[in-house]
Design a protein around this motif. Structure first.
Motif, short mmCIF file in Angstrom:
data_model
loop_
_atom_site.label_atom_id
_atom_site.label_comp_id
_atom_site.label_asym_id
_atom_site.label_seq_id
_atom_site.Cartn_x
_atom_site.Cartn_y
_atom_site.Cartn_z
N VAL A 82 -3.90 15.03 -3.90
CA VAL A 82 -3.61 14.05 -2.86
C VAL A 82 -4.12 12.70 -3.38
N HIS A 83 -3.30 11.66 -3.25
CA HIS A 83 -3.71 10.35 -3.76
C HIS A 83 -3.08 9.23 -2.93
N ARG A 84 -3.60 8.02 -3.08
CA ARG A 84 -3.06 6.87 -2.38
C ARG A 84 -3.33 5.61 -3.19
N ALA B 137 0.83 -1.21 0.00
CA ALA B 137 0.00 0.00 0.00
C ALA B 137 0.87 1.26 0.00
N PHE B 138 0.23 2.38 -0.34
CA PHE B 138 0.89 3.69 -0.32
C PHE B 138 -0.19 4.67 0.14
N GLY B 139 -0.03 5.16 1.39
CA GLY B 139 -1.04 6.04 1.98
C GLY B 139 -1.10 7.41 1.31
N ASP B 140 -2.01 8.26 1.77
CA ASP B 140 -2.22 9.59 1.18
C ASP B 140 -0.92 10.39 1.10
N HIS B 141 -0.68 10.99 -0.05
CA HIS B 141 0.50 11.84 -0.22
C HIS B 141 0.31 12.70 -1.47
N VAL B 142 1.18 13.68 -1.62
CA VAL B 142 1.27 14.45 -2.86
C VAL B 142 2.66 14.22 -3.42
N ASP B 143 2.79 14.02 -4.72
CA ASP B 143 4.09 13.77 -5.33
C ASP B 143 4.96 15.03 -5.24
N ASN B 144 6.28 14.83 -5.16
CA ASN B 144 7.20 15.96 -5.15
C ASN B 144 6.96 16.85 -6.38
NI NI Z 1 2.24 9.38 -5.76
#
Ligand code: NI
Length: 229
Positions: A160-162, A93-100
């Motif tokens: 924001v995505h996950r 999994a990859f929780g909520d984040h914004v890409d650099n």
């Molecule tokens: Ni991403």
């Protein structure tokens, strides 16, 4: 805007890519994460360089280069060399984040890509794994994306995505970013819509129809005003 781009890879290219991915050396996905996203990220990734990665990148870039709808939607100026990831087992999994906002292209003298558009190209079929939806907070609400292998989604780099936990099987994908010739998501959307309508008018009335010629001119004049090359 969220844009589903169908058939980026042919069945043959997909088969080739999957053969390489099946024997490729997967490593910890945190290698390319920023400080915040490293805390949320738990997946596997191919090294950014190496013969397998290069062969896969070539397949993906070839698919992009011939795809008119991709070009119209992204108006690419620079494409970050595609990366490859896998979710499943304990790394799922990859929780909520914004890409650099800015990515440095490996192996160059500090060449950069502003991440206007984020891209995920699905390389496993939806029925090969459970979970693994790409969940994107869009201006029109939350979108849950899980596409056929060979299809791609484009979404604004600002979102924001996950990736939801994969509870069975493996979700394999390519992901990368695009610096667009048109920085504004809104302007890109307008140009894309106009281009799509123009294509349908061309089919109905032909290239030589005066209104088609006029509107094609308007499209290019708008693009010329907004483009940053
Ligand atoms: Ni991403």
């Amino acid at each position: 805007m969220l844009q589903h781009i169908q058939h980026v890879l042919t069945a043959d290219e997909l088969r080739q890519a999957r053969e390489i991915l099946a024997r490729a050396p997967w490593g910890d996905g945190r290698a390319t994460a920023g400080v915040q996203s490293a805390l949320a990220k738990n997946n596997e990734q191919l090294p950014q360089d190496g013969p397998d990665t290069r062969a896969l990148q070539e397949i993906v870039l070839r698919g992009l280069n011939r795809h008119a709808i991709f070009f119209s939607a992204a108006l690419p100026k620079r494409v970050f060399p595609p990366l490859f990831n896998r979710y499943g087992g304990a790394a799922n999994a990859f929780g909520d984040h914004v890409d650099n906002a800015v990515r440095f292209i490996p192996g160059t003298q500090g060449e950069r890509v502003r991440t206007d558009v984020s891209c995920t190209l699905f390389l496993a079929e939806p029925d090969e794994y459970h979970g693994g939806e790409l969940v994107i907070a869009d201006t029109y609400g939350t979108q849950r994306v899980k596409l056929p292998a060979g299809d791609m989604v484009l979404y604004p780099g600002t979102s924001v995505h996950r990736v939801e936990p994969v509870t069975r099987g493996y979700r394999v994908a390519s992901f990368f970013w695009i610096e667009s010739m048109v920085r504004s998501d809104e302007q890109r959307r307008l140009l894309f819509d106009m281009d799509q309508h123009l294509m349908s008018l061309r089919t109905r009335f032909g290239e030589a129809d005066p209104a088609v010629i006029g509107l094609t001119g308007t499209y290019h004049n708008l693009l010329r005003g907004w483009v940053d090359t």
